[in-house]
Design a protein around this motif. Structure first.
Motif, short mmCIF file in Angstrom:
data_model
loop_
_atom_site.label_atom_id
_atom_site.label_comp_id
_atom_site.label_asym_id
_atom_site.label_seq_id
_atom_site.Cartn_x
_atom_site.Cartn_y
_atom_site.Cartn_z
N ALA A 35 0.72 -1.32 -0.09
CA ALA A 35 -0.11 0.19 -0.12
C ALA A 35 0.99 1.24 0.04
N ALA A 36 0.48 2.38 -0.53
CA ALA A 36 0.80 3.74 -0.30
C ALA A 36 0.02 4.69 0.33
N VAL A 37 0.54 5.78 0.52
CA VAL A 37 -0.04 6.89 1.12
C VAL A 37 0.26 8.16 0.69
N ASP A 38 -0.39 8.90 0.26
CA ASP A 38 -0.17 10.32 -0.31
C ASP A 38 -1.69 11.25 -0.41
N PRO A 39 -1.55 12.45 0.08
CA PRO A 39 -2.84 13.26 -0.25
C PRO A 39 -3.14 13.73 -1.59
N ASP A 40 -2.16 13.80 -2.41
CA ASP A 40 -2.08 14.22 -3.78
C ASP A 40 -2.36 12.93 -4.51
N THR A 41 -3.84 12.75 -4.93
CA THR A 41 -4.21 11.66 -5.54
C THR A 41 -3.42 11.38 -6.80
N ALA A 42 -3.16 12.45 -7.59
CA ALA A 42 -2.48 11.93 -8.99
C ALA A 42 -1.19 11.48 -8.44
N ARG A 43 -0.57 11.98 -7.78
CA ARG A 43 0.89 11.42 -7.42
C ARG A 43 0.86 10.17 -6.92
N LEU A 44 -0.20 9.92 -6.16
CA LEU A 44 -0.54 8.49 -5.47
C LEU A 44 -0.78 7.45 -6.51
N PHE A 47 2.34 6.61 -8.61
CA PHE A 47 3.37 5.69 -7.98
C PHE A 47 2.67 4.28 -7.87
N LYS A 48 1.27 4.10 -7.52
CA LYS A 48 0.78 2.86 -7.47
C LYS A 48 1.11 1.96 -8.84
N GLU A 49 0.87 2.80 -9.99
CA GLU A 49 0.92 2.20 -11.38
C GLU A 49 2.33 1.76 -11.60
N GLN A 50 3.26 2.79 -11.11
CA GLN A 50 4.61 2.43 -11.37
C GLN A 50 5.41 1.09 -10.82
N PHE A 51 4.72 0.99 -9.45
CA PHE A 51 5.42 0.01 -8.49
C PHE A 51 4.30 -1.08 -8.45
N GLY A 52 3.27 -1.16 -9.10
CA GLY A 52 2.38 -2.11 -8.80
C GLY A 52 1.67 -2.30 -7.42
N VAL A 53 1.52 -1.31 -6.85
CA VAL A 53 1.00 -1.28 -5.56
C VAL A 53 -0.61 -1.28 -5.52
N ARG A 55 -3.10 -0.96 -3.29
CA ARG A 55 -4.04 -0.07 -2.51
C ARG A 55 -3.34 1.60 -2.35
N GLY A 56 -4.14 2.33 -2.10
CA GLY A 56 -3.73 3.76 -1.84
C GLY A 56 -4.55 4.46 -0.69
N ALA A 58 -5.26 8.44 1.56
CA ALA A 58 -4.80 9.69 1.80
C ALA A 58 -3.96 9.99 2.93
N THR A 59 -4.21 9.14 4.11
CA THR A 59 -3.66 9.59 5.42
C THR A 59 -3.03 8.24 5.92
N ILE A 60 -1.97 8.34 6.97
CA ILE A 60 -1.59 7.26 7.72
C ILE A 60 -2.63 6.75 8.60
N GLU A 61 -3.62 7.61 9.11
CA GLU A 61 -4.47 7.09 9.70
C GLU A 61 -5.59 6.08 9.12
N GLU A 62 -5.81 6.38 7.78
CA GLU A 62 -6.67 5.56 7.09
C GLU A 62 -5.88 4.31 6.82
N LEU A 63 -4.51 4.44 6.37
CA LEU A 63 -3.71 3.29 6.16
C LEU A 63 -3.81 1.95 7.39
N LEU A 64 -3.42 2.52 8.47
CA LEU A 64 -3.33 1.66 9.73
C LEU A 64 -4.67 1.27 9.86
N ALA A 65 -5.97 1.73 9.80
CA ALA A 65 -6.87 1.21 10.27
C ALA A 65 -7.56 0.36 9.03
#
Length: 365
Positions: A35-44, A47-53, A55-56, A58-65
């Motif tokens: 998974a990856a985290v970034d509030p910038d949706t386009a940048r996120l 990144f996901k496409e380039q590295f085959g990630v 899930r994405g 917006a915040t680390i709190e969402e990630l950890l939940a």
């Protein structure tokens, strides 16, 4: 046996791409970016496409939940390191954090407290500790073949043009924590301390010569080590011929490292005195060999630590010792006083902020 560990990258800017490349190159079967985290949706999304990630967030709190993770890799601007690290540690998730690990000693001590209360560990990226040549120098010094260290130098002579600081968080005490001492020289200074041991006191100056920043663009320091040896340190962002250098003058040999952003065995040189040439060269020709410095080398060690259920390399004490020296350089530069290890306690303004009660030049808006 080796396992595959689930890692989330937090922040998907330039350094995150470097980390992801190194993970894919060096430990693809041991650490998986899930998974990856970034509030910038386009940048996120890029990144996901380039590295085959998969899930994405917006915040680390969402990630950890929403994710079951072994590690988060903090590749955010420095201002977000402490909040992100503490959130992950409180959730029982291990942390790998880019340098600087915190904006101040106060922030770092809060991270350390969270780590002490957590089932997980906190590791700071210190990639230049893990090249084979640095390990060989440490082994040679420990064996006594080099004798005692007398004199050293540690230079980070880099160049960053004015437009580099157009990024909002750069060049500001409250978001980057400092200038080249904090954000750039930390790499070489950390490597130096891993080679020569603890420091005891420092006298320093800092200057803002050219760049339109609130932080310094050059600093100089004379550091006395616990061993009694002395080190001259320069950190600059105004040096068109860029280089990163460490020179160590022992009783029996001079050891030199000259590189820029990473080294291999060929970036090191050793110059023994005539009477010690045979012994020094024999030790220098030994192992380990062939491992370049870099994030991949450290990620291998982190995976090994997870396999062995041991603390990751670069202890909290070691990371704090480096950060404390940076705080002491600023404290000495801005007060004009000699600063000793341990002087910067919670009563010092330099414990709360690297610029203490303020730099000796006006802020630039």
């Amino acid at each position: 046996m080796s396992s595959t560990y689930r890692l989330a990258v937090v922040g998907t800017g330039g350094i995150a791409h470097l980390h992801a490349d190194e993970l894919r190159k060096h430990v693809p079967d041991r650490i998986e970016i899930t998974a990856a985290v970034d509030p910038d949706t386009a940048r996120l999304d890029a990144f996901k496409e380039q590295f085959g990630v998969a899930r994405g967030y917006a915040t680390i709190e969402e990630l950890l939940a929403n994710e079951e993770l072994d590690l988060v890799d903090l590749c955010t601007p420095p201002v977000a390191h402490a909040p992100g690290a503490i959130a992950a540690l409180d959730a029982g998730v291990g942390v790998v954090c880019e340098k600087p690990p915190a904006l101040s000693l106060e922030e770092f001590d809060r991270i350390a407290a969270a780590a002490a209360a957590s089932s997980a560990d906190f590791a700071v990226i210190s990639q230049h500790r893990f090249g084979s040549a640095a390990e060989r120098v440490r082994n040679m010094a420990a064996s006594g073949v080099l004798g005692r260290l007398a004199v050293a130098k540690c230079d980070t002579l880099w160049f960053r043009p004015e437009e580099y600081f157009a990024v909002e968080w750069r060049g500001r005490w409250e978001t980057e924590g400092g200038g080249p001492t904090m954000g750039h020289g930390i790499h070489q200074i950390d490597t130096l301390l891993s080679l020569v041991g603890p420091w005891s006191e420092v006298v320093a100056t800092a200057h803002r010569h050219r760049r339109r920043t609130n932080t310094e663009d050059v600093s100089h320091a004379i550091v006395t080590l616990e061993s009694g040896a002395s080190v001259v340190v320069t950190n600059s962002l105004l040096s068109p011929r860029e280089t990163s250098q460490i020179r160590l003058d022992y009783d029996t040999a001079t050891v030199e490292l000259d590189h820029l952003y990473g080294y291999g065995d060929d970036n090191w040189r050793i110059h023994p005195i005539p009477s010690a040439t045979e012994d020094v060269q024999r030790a220098w020709a030994g192992e380990p060999r062939g491992q370049a410095s870099g994030h991949g080398a450290q990620f291998k060690r982190i995976a090994d630590a997870l396999d062995g259920r041991t603390a990751p390399p670069v202890t909290l004490d070691e990371a704090r010792r480096t950060l404390e020296l940076l705080a002491a350089i600023y404290a000495s530069a801005f007060t004009g006083k000699r600063v000793r290890a341990g002087d910067i306690d919670p009563t010092s303004p330099f414990y709360q902020r690297m610029d203490g009660s303020g730099a000796p030049w006006p802020d630039r808006k």
